[in-house]
Design a protein around this motif. Structure first.
Motif, PDB file in Angstrom:
ATOM      1  N   ASP A   4       0.109  -1.340  -4.199  1.00  0.00           N
ATOM      2  CA  ASP A   4      -0.840  -0.628  -3.344  1.00  0.00           C
ATOM      3  C   ASP A   4      -0.195   0.603  -2.748  1.00  0.00           C
ATOM      4  N   LEU A  38      -3.719  -4.320  -8.140  1.00  0.00           N
ATOM      5  CA  LEU A  38      -3.750  -3.912  -6.736  1.00  0.00           C
ATOM      6  C   LEU A  38      -4.287  -5.054  -5.891  1.00  0.00           C
ATOM      7  N   SER A  39      -3.911  -5.059  -4.613  1.00  0.00           N
ATOM      8  CA  SER A  39      -4.500  -6.041  -3.716  1.00  0.00           C
ATOM      9  C   SER A  39      -5.835  -5.504  -3.203  1.00  0.00           C
ATOM     10  N   LYS A  87      -4.179 -11.937  -3.065  1.00  0.00           N
ATOM     11  CA  LYS A  87      -4.757 -10.593  -3.155  1.00  0.00           C
ATOM     12  C   LYS A  87      -5.029  -9.965  -1.798  1.00  0.00           C
ATOM     13  N   THR A  88      -4.943 -10.781  -0.759  1.00  0.00           N
ATOM     14  CA  THR A  88      -5.238 -10.212   0.554  1.00  0.00           C
ATOM     15  C   THR A  88      -4.000  -9.590   1.194  1.00  0.00           C
ATOM     16  N   ARG A  89      -2.856  -9.796   0.567  1.00  0.00           N
ATOM     17  CA  ARG A  89      -1.635  -9.187   1.113  1.00  0.00           C
ATOM     18  C   ARG A  89      -1.382  -7.847   0.429  1.00  0.00           C
ATOM     19  N   LEU A  90      -0.977  -6.892   1.230  1.00  0.00           N
ATOM     20  CA  LEU A  90      -0.633  -5.588   0.695  1.00  0.00           C
ATOM     21  C   LEU A  90       0.556  -5.733  -0.250  1.00  0.00           C
ATOM     22  N   ARG A  91       0.431  -5.161  -1.449  1.00  0.00           N
ATOM     23  CA  ARG A  91       1.524  -5.265  -2.417  1.00  0.00           C
ATOM     24  C   ARG A  91       2.223  -3.923  -2.574  1.00  0.00           C
TER      25      ARG A  91
END
Lengths: 129, 166
Positions: A13, B103-104, A6-10
């Motif tokens: 996003d 979403l992240s 979840k800490t990586r930009l997807r």
């Protein structure tokens, strides 16, 4: 289940942010173009109201500020603009004429702000807190 | 396993850190002179971190304490109501989006930034009875997105880099 960091930009996003900005841009454009014509301009100097002029009356006003600050405000055909200014950058004089509600011309060196508004005939709007 | 005392101390530390960041923001010159009151929301880095590491309860507690304390230190009653509206709305939206899990951290933070500003404006519209303030929403949605993006990237970095025992 596949683990997602979840800490990586997807990609989601990026899509989300782009969609958000698109909605804002469309809403902003609508508001800008639907914005009504104003009927008065208010001049403030250093935050204090200096004068209020009707856009319906053609006139030329010299706004004197400080020692030798000067902005010449012209109102003609329902539009207001700054013709000449004493400030070095002249950004306010280069600004296009304003007439829509909420539009403003700002002269930072002289601390002059000219804003178009719609005054109801008669009283100032009440502020209810 | 965490014990209660350690948890409390850690959250206290987070509140202090959030206050420190809020103070830095008070000292910084306004980012945009034309629209007063635009801030980065640096303390929200802490909230993002807490939301993902410690859950909703911890994040909401620190958020609330920070709003109360910042008001007591630097603000006034009006600022308190604005902050509260923004804080509650953005926290609710962020928790929801986190649950939905599409979403992240950064995307959730952007949503938080925008809804934080929206909450403040809605409160202002209600308190001052002026619908015209809605115009600000456009500007504030953009600044909220930028702030949320930066805060989210910082928060994600912290979550990734700070060891799990914290």
């Amino acid at each position: 289940m596949e683990h997602i960091d979840k800490t990586r930009l997807r990609r989601n996003d990026v899509i989300f942010i782009a969609a958000l900005l698109a909605v804002v841009a469309i809403a902003g454009a609508c508001l800008y173009f639907l914005r009504g014509e104003g009927n008065t301009v208010t001049v403030t100097v250093d935050g204090e109201v200096y004068a209020t002029y009707s856009l319906a009356v053609d006139r030329v006003e010299d706004i004197h500020t400080g020692k030798d600050g000067l902005n010449r405000l012209v109102i003609k055909d329902g539009k207001a603009w700054v013709e000449t200014a004493s400030c070095p950058d002249g950004i306010c004089a280069a600004h296009k004429p304003i007439h829509r509600e909420g539009e403003s011309i700002v002269c930072l060196p002289n601390k002059v702000v000219i804003t178009v508004s719609t005054a109801d005939s008669g009283n100032q709007p009440d502020i209810v807190v | 396993m965490q014990n209660k005392g350690k948890d409390t101390a850690f959250l206290g530390l987070c509140v202090a850190l959030a206050l420190g960041l809020a103070y830095i923001e008070v000292l910084m010159p306004p980012l945009l002179a034309a629209v007063p009151g635009i801030k980065m929301g640096l303390p929200n880095i802490i909230l993002i971190f807490l939301l993902y590491r410690r859950g909703v309860a911890s994040a909401a507690t620190v958020s609330l304490l920070r709003i109360v304390l910042v008001t007591l230190l630097f603000g006034n009653t009006m600022a308190f109501l604005y902050s509260l509206a923004g804080g509650v709305l953005s926290m609710a939206v962020m928790v929801l989006l986190k649950k939905l899990n599409f979403l992240s951290v950064t995307g959730v933070s952007v949503a938080g930034g925008v809804t934080h500003n929206a909450g403040q404006i809605l409160m202002a519209m209600w308190l001052m009875n002026t619908a015209e303030l809605g115009y600000y929403l456009i500007v504030l949605a953009v600044t909220g997105t930028i702030a949320g993006l930066l805060i989210g990237l910082c928060g994600a970095l912290l979550i990734r880099r700070i060891p799990n025992r914290w």
